[in-house]
Write a protein that holds these residues in place. Structure first.
Motif, PDB file in Angstrom:
ATOM      1  N   HIS A 352      -5.884  47.930  31.268  1.00  0.00           N
ATOM      2  CA  HIS A 352      -3.490  47.697  31.843  1.00  0.00           C
ATOM      3  C   HIS A 352      -3.286  48.302  31.646  1.00  0.00           C
ATOM      4  O   HIS A 352      -2.359  48.701  32.116  1.00  0.00           O
ATOM      5  CB  HIS A 352      -3.385  46.434  31.628  1.00  0.00           C
ATOM      6  N   ALA A 353      -3.331  49.668  31.878  1.00  0.00           N
ATOM      7  CA  ALA A 353      -1.770  50.999  31.278  1.00  0.00           C
ATOM      8  C   ALA A 353      -2.031  51.347  32.957  1.00  0.00           C
ATOM      9  O   ALA A 353      -0.290  51.653  32.722  1.00  0.00           O
ATOM     10  CB  ALA A 353      -3.365  52.260  31.549  1.00  0.00           C
ATOM     11  N   ARG A 354      -2.596  50.589  34.321  1.00  0.00           N
ATOM     12  CA  ARG A 354      -1.241  51.118  35.568  1.00  0.00           C
ATOM     13  C   ARG A 354      -0.468  49.798  35.743  1.00  0.00           C
ATOM     14  O   ARG A 354       0.616  50.425  36.471  1.00  0.00           O
ATOM     15  CB  ARG A 354      -2.379  50.947  36.352  1.00  0.00           C
ATOM     16  N   PHE A 355      -0.276  48.814  34.729  1.00  0.00           N
ATOM     17  CA  PHE A 355       0.889  47.935  35.268  1.00  0.00           C
ATOM     18  C   PHE A 355       2.103  48.095  34.200  1.00  0.00           C
ATOM     19  O   PHE A 355       1.235  48.299  33.005  1.00  0.00           O
ATOM     20  CB  PHE A 355      -0.308  46.827  34.744  1.00  0.00           C
ATOM     21  N   GLY A 356       3.003  48.078  34.704  1.00  0.00           N
ATOM     22  CA  GLY A 356       4.321  47.984  33.822  1.00  0.00           C
ATOM     23  C   GLY A 356       4.753  46.900  32.890  1.00  0.00           C
ATOM     24  O   GLY A 356       4.240  46.082  32.980  1.00  0.00           O
ATOM     25  N   MET A 357       5.400  47.380  32.160  1.00  0.00           N
ATOM     26  CA  MET A 357       5.819  46.226  31.243  1.00  0.00           C
ATOM     27  C   MET A 357       6.605  45.041  31.680  1.00  0.00           C
ATOM     28  O   MET A 357       6.778  43.935  31.154  1.00  0.00           O
ATOM     29  CB  MET A 357       7.704  46.909  30.724  1.00  0.00           C
ATOM     30  N   SER A 358       7.094  45.055  33.117  1.00  0.00           N
ATOM     31  CA  SER A 358       7.291  43.938  34.045  1.00  0.00           C
ATOM     32  C   SER A 358       5.854  42.481  33.800  1.00  0.00           C
ATOM     33  O   SER A 358       6.186  41.720  33.933  1.00  0.00           O
ATOM     34  CB  SER A 358       8.870  43.862  34.764  1.00  0.00           C
ATOM     35  N   ASP A 359       5.312  43.435  34.524  1.00  0.00           N
ATOM     36  CA  ASP A 359       4.157  42.579  35.172  1.00  0.00           C
ATOM     37  C   ASP A 359       3.573  42.165  33.779  1.00  0.00           C
ATOM     38  O   ASP A 359       2.812  41.244  33.959  1.00  0.00           O
ATOM     39  CB  ASP A 359       3.443  43.986  35.624  1.00  0.00           C
ATOM     40  N   ILE A 360       2.980  43.141  31.930  1.00  0.00           N
ATOM     41  CA  ILE A 360       3.153  42.482  31.579  1.00  0.00           C
ATOM     42  C   ILE A 360       3.568  41.331  30.357  1.00  0.00           C
ATOM     43  O   ILE A 360       3.089  40.555  30.235  1.00  0.00           O
ATOM     44  CB  ILE A 360       3.107  43.643  30.060  1.00  0.00           C
ATOM     45  N   ALA A 361       5.030  41.738  30.759  1.00  0.00           N
ATOM     46  CA  ALA A 361       5.799  40.765  30.719  1.00  0.00           C
ATOM     47  C   ALA A 361       5.827  39.141  30.946  1.00  0.00           C
ATOM     48  O   ALA A 361       5.308  38.075  30.396  1.00  0.00           O
ATOM     49  CB  ALA A 361       7.426  40.721  30.510  1.00  0.00           C
ATOM     50  N   ALA A 362       5.247  39.633  32.663  1.00  0.00           N
ATOM     51  CA  ALA A 362       5.469  38.235  33.202  1.00  0.00           C
ATOM     52  C   ALA A 362       3.510  37.168  33.077  1.00  0.00           C
ATOM     53  O   ALA A 362       3.460  37.104  33.086  1.00  0.00           O
ATOM     54  CB  ALA A 362       4.857  38.510  35.010  1.00  0.00           C
ATOM     55  N   ALA A 363       2.600  38.056  32.815  1.00  0.00           N
ATOM     56  CA  ALA A 363       1.761  37.740  32.481  1.00  0.00           C
ATOM     57  C   ALA A 363       0.944  37.160  31.239  1.00  0.00           C
ATOM     58  O   ALA A 363       0.971  35.923  31.232  1.00  0.00           O
ATOM     59  CB  ALA A 363       0.409  39.161  32.299  1.00  0.00           C
ATOM     60  N   VAL A 364       2.427  37.585  30.169  1.00  0.00           N
ATOM     61  CA  VAL A 364       2.207  36.422  29.023  1.00  0.00           C
ATOM     62  C   VAL A 364       3.557  34.921  28.869  1.00  0.00           C
ATOM     63  O   VAL A 364       3.617  34.922  28.160  1.00  0.00           O
ATOM     64  CB  VAL A 364       2.018  37.276  27.638  1.00  0.00           C
ATOM     65  N   GLY A 365       3.921  34.767  29.842  1.00  0.00           N
ATOM     66  CA  GLY A 365       5.011  34.289  30.442  1.00  0.00           C
ATOM     67  C   GLY A 365       7.106  34.603  29.972  1.00  0.00           C
ATOM     68  O   GLY A 365       7.406  33.527  30.031  1.00  0.00           O
ATOM     69  N   PHE A 366       6.486  35.743  29.422  1.00  0.00           N
ATOM     70  CA  PHE A 366       8.327  35.766  29.863  1.00  0.00           C
ATOM     71  C   PHE A 366       8.417  36.107  31.254  1.00  0.00           C
ATOM     72  O   PHE A 366       8.137  37.628  31.740  1.00  0.00           O
ATOM     73  CB  PHE A 366       8.567  37.016  28.908  1.00  0.00           C
ATOM     74  N   LEU A 367       9.632  35.633  31.354  1.00  0.00           N
ATOM     75  CA  LEU A 367      10.477  35.973  33.100  1.00  0.00           C
ATOM     76  C   LEU A 367      11.073  37.012  32.959  1.00  0.00           C
ATOM     77  O   LEU A 367      11.395  37.917  33.681  1.00  0.00           O
ATOM     78  CB  LEU A 367      11.141  34.631  33.648  1.00  0.00           C
ATOM     79  N   ASP A 368      11.989  37.273  31.809  1.00  0.00           N
ATOM     80  CA  ASP A 368      13.531  38.165  31.016  1.00  0.00           C
ATOM     81  C   ASP A 368      12.796  39.350  30.542  1.00  0.00           C
ATOM     82  O   ASP A 368      12.316  39.466  29.136  1.00  0.00           O
ATOM     83  CB  ASP A 368      13.902  37.966  30.507  1.00  0.00           C
ATOM     84  N   LEU A 369      12.741  40.708  30.860  1.00  0.00           N
ATOM     85  CA  LEU A 369      12.265  41.840  30.221  1.00  0.00           C
ATOM     86  C   LEU A 369      12.702  42.161  28.828  1.00  0.00           C
ATOM     87  O   LEU A 369      11.812  42.231  28.177  1.00  0.00           O
ATOM     88  CB  LEU A 369      11.994  42.997  31.366  1.00  0.00           C
ATOM     89  N   SER A 370      13.963  41.711  29.126  1.00  0.00           N
ATOM     90  CA  SER A 370      14.308  42.379  27.543  1.00  0.00           C
ATOM     91  C   SER A 370      14.490  41.438  26.757  1.00  0.00           C
ATOM     92  O   SER A 370      14.668  42.213  25.537  1.00  0.00           O
ATOM     93  CB  SER A 370      15.615  42.264  28.200  1.00  0.00           C
ATOM     94  N   THR A 371      13.870  39.621  27.146  1.00  0.00           N
ATOM     95  CA  THR A 371      13.454  38.946  26.193  1.00  0.00           C
ATOM     96  C   THR A 371      12.369  39.089  25.605  1.00  0.00           C
ATOM     97  O   THR A 371      12.294  38.655  23.703  1.00  0.00           O
ATOM     98  CB  THR A 371      13.555  37.835  26.801  1.00  0.00           C
ATOM     99  N   PHE A 372      11.217  39.591  26.519  1.00  0.00           N
ATOM    100  CA  PHE A 372      10.463  40.074  25.499  1.00  0.00           C
ATOM    101  C   PHE A 372      10.503  41.412  24.986  1.00  0.00           C
ATOM    102  O   PHE A 372       9.376  40.794  23.908  1.00  0.00           O
ATOM    103  CB  PHE A 372       9.123  40.767  26.755  1.00  0.00           C
ATOM    104  N   GLU A 373      11.099  42.270  25.632  1.00  0.00           N
ATOM    105  CA  GLU A 373      10.972  43.571  24.898  1.00  0.00           C
ATOM    106  C   GLU A 373      11.858  43.822  23.531  1.00  0.00           C
ATOM    107  O   GLU A 373      11.626  43.757  22.174  1.00  0.00           O
ATOM    108  CB  GLU A 373      11.741  44.293  25.410  1.00  0.00           C
ATOM    109  N   ARG A 374      12.691  42.635  23.076  1.00  0.00           N
ATOM    110  CA  ARG A 374      13.134  42.260  21.694  1.00  0.00           C
ATOM    111  C   ARG A 374      12.329  41.001  20.697  1.00  0.00           C
ATOM    112  O   ARG A 374      11.903  41.540  19.988  1.00  0.00           O
ATOM    113  CB  ARG A 374      14.628  41.000  22.168  1.00  0.00           C
TER     114      ARG A 374
END
Length: 399
Positions: A352-374
């Motif tokens: 999954h190294a080719r997927f960006g952080m937004s893709d990873i976040a969405a894959a586990v149910g986080f719509l907002d990247l900043s919320t996921f990162e926090r």
């Protein structure tokens, strides 16, 4: 063609030590003999066969036999050896943390003077490993809260004490282990293990999902000493000992079947050591288990909230909170924990190294990247990108 006498003598020392299980293993004499014999095979192009024959005679053939090849490396701190598919590590006290991280899991270790250790591990497939360990003096192992939180796998360990005594602590419970007794450990929670004398141990490692017990039952079974006189424990310990002896002669599919059978025997043992394991929690426990499974199977759904979970299982929101109190958490906290665990697995996987952080976040149910990162930083003390760099670098998947 015969090997030179010096090399034959070295090979015989290796054979005797490995087949009889004597104290030669771990000594300077054994390491020297193994090194000489390995050098002989490397220089001559020959491969040793017959090491496990009762006569201890050594012959040689000019053929490629990787399943019987012996390799050894030594840095003064550790010596790694492969007998067929059995991986053997001999090490000093200062190398114990490195060996623990490689063969078991990251821990903080302390050892007494002149400590020597040995671990022989047999892979059985599906990440099931059976190992034998020899700790040559006093030692302690501590798995901290942070180490447990940063684990990329959710494994269980069942250890059978075969010699010496060991103290084990997890979930505020203490288990004193004597020869023949056993104890279960979960890696996603901190624990401590202490031994003041020389000890030996057999350990079965496997993924939590392979044990046919509920999450609450597994946690309740941890750090509870299993009586060596219990018939179920005697069956399990005898089976594990025999399996380690013959596993190398089994096919890959037979090894996997044997490993799964060992886990089923372990479930039988665990159901007998605490009242909460055999009887379960009745309909209430079943309902909670259904909710936990539903959460894990719908992590990618951003609409998965407490209200939706309650509606799906025909109970009130208040009732849902009451059910989750049984495992010491709230529905929202459990959902967040499982989403972050899933994200951590994705970030650690080279596929999954080719997927960006937004893709990873969405894959586990986080719509907002900043919320996921926090949330990720708050849980694991690093950013998702930092976690990925660290774990993929260690696996050699990033330049």
């Amino acid at each position: 063609m015969e090997l030179p006498p010096r090399w034959v003598a070295a090979a015989q020392n290796v054979a005797i030590a490995s087949t009889v299980g004597t104290n030669l293993l771990g000594t300077a004499e054994f390491v020297k003999s193994l090194g000489e014999f390995t050098q002989a095979c490397t220089c001559s192009g020959w491969t040793a066969v017959g090491l496990y024959e009762p006569t201890r005679k050594v012959t040689a053939e000019r053929q490629a036999r990787p399943d019987k090849a012996i390799t050894s490396t030594s840095s003064g701190r550790t010596a790694g050896t492969s007998f067929g598919r059995v991986q053997v590590h001999e090490f000093s006290g200062e190398a114990l943390e490195d060996v623990a991280r490689e063969r078991f899991l990251p821990m903080i270790t302390r050892t007494g003077p002149d400590f020597r250790g040995r671990v022989a591990a047999q892979e059985l497939g599906e990440a099931i490993t059976l190992s034998q360990s020899h700790w040559g003096a006093s030692m302690s192992m501590v798995r901290t809260d942070r180490m447990a939180a940063m684990a990329s796998t959710d494994n269980l360990f069942f250890g059978v004490q075969t010699a010496g005594q060991t103290s084990h602590c997890q979930h505020d419970r203490f288990a004193e282990l004597v020869p023949g007794s056993g104890v279960l450990t979960e890696t996603r929670s901190p624990f401590e293990r202490v031994s003041s004398i020389e000890s030996r141990r057999m350990t079965l490692r496997f993924s939590r999902e392979l044990l046919p017990l509920r999450t609450a039952e597994i946690t309740e079974a941890c750090a509870r000493s299993v009586d060596p006189a219990a018939p179920a424990m005697q069956v399990l310990s005898g089976y594990l000992g025999r399996l380690f002896e013959i596993a190398e002669d089994l096919t890959a599919s037979q090894q996997l079947d044997a490993g799964r059978a060992a886990i089923d025997l372990l479930a039988m043992v665990l159901r007998a050591i605490t009242p909460s394991v055999p009887g379960g929690d009745g309909p209430v426990g079943v309902l909670l288990d259904m909710m936990l499974v539903y959460v894990r199977e719908h992590l990618s759904d951003p609409e998965l909230r407490v209200e939706e979970l309650a509606r799906r299982h025909y109970v009130s929101v208040r009732r849902t909170y009451t059910l989750f109190e049984r495992i010491g958490t709230t529905p929202g906290a459990y959902m967040r924990e499982q989403r972050l665990l899933a994200a951590r697995v994705l970030l650690s996987d080279p596929r999954h190294a080719r997927f960006g952080m937004s893709d990873i976040a969405a894959a586990v149910g986080f719509l907002d990247l900043s919320t996921f990162e926090r949330a990720f930083r708050r849980q694991y003390g690093t950013t998702p990108a930092g976690w990925r760099r660290e774990h993929l670098h260690h696996s050699g998947s990033l330049p």
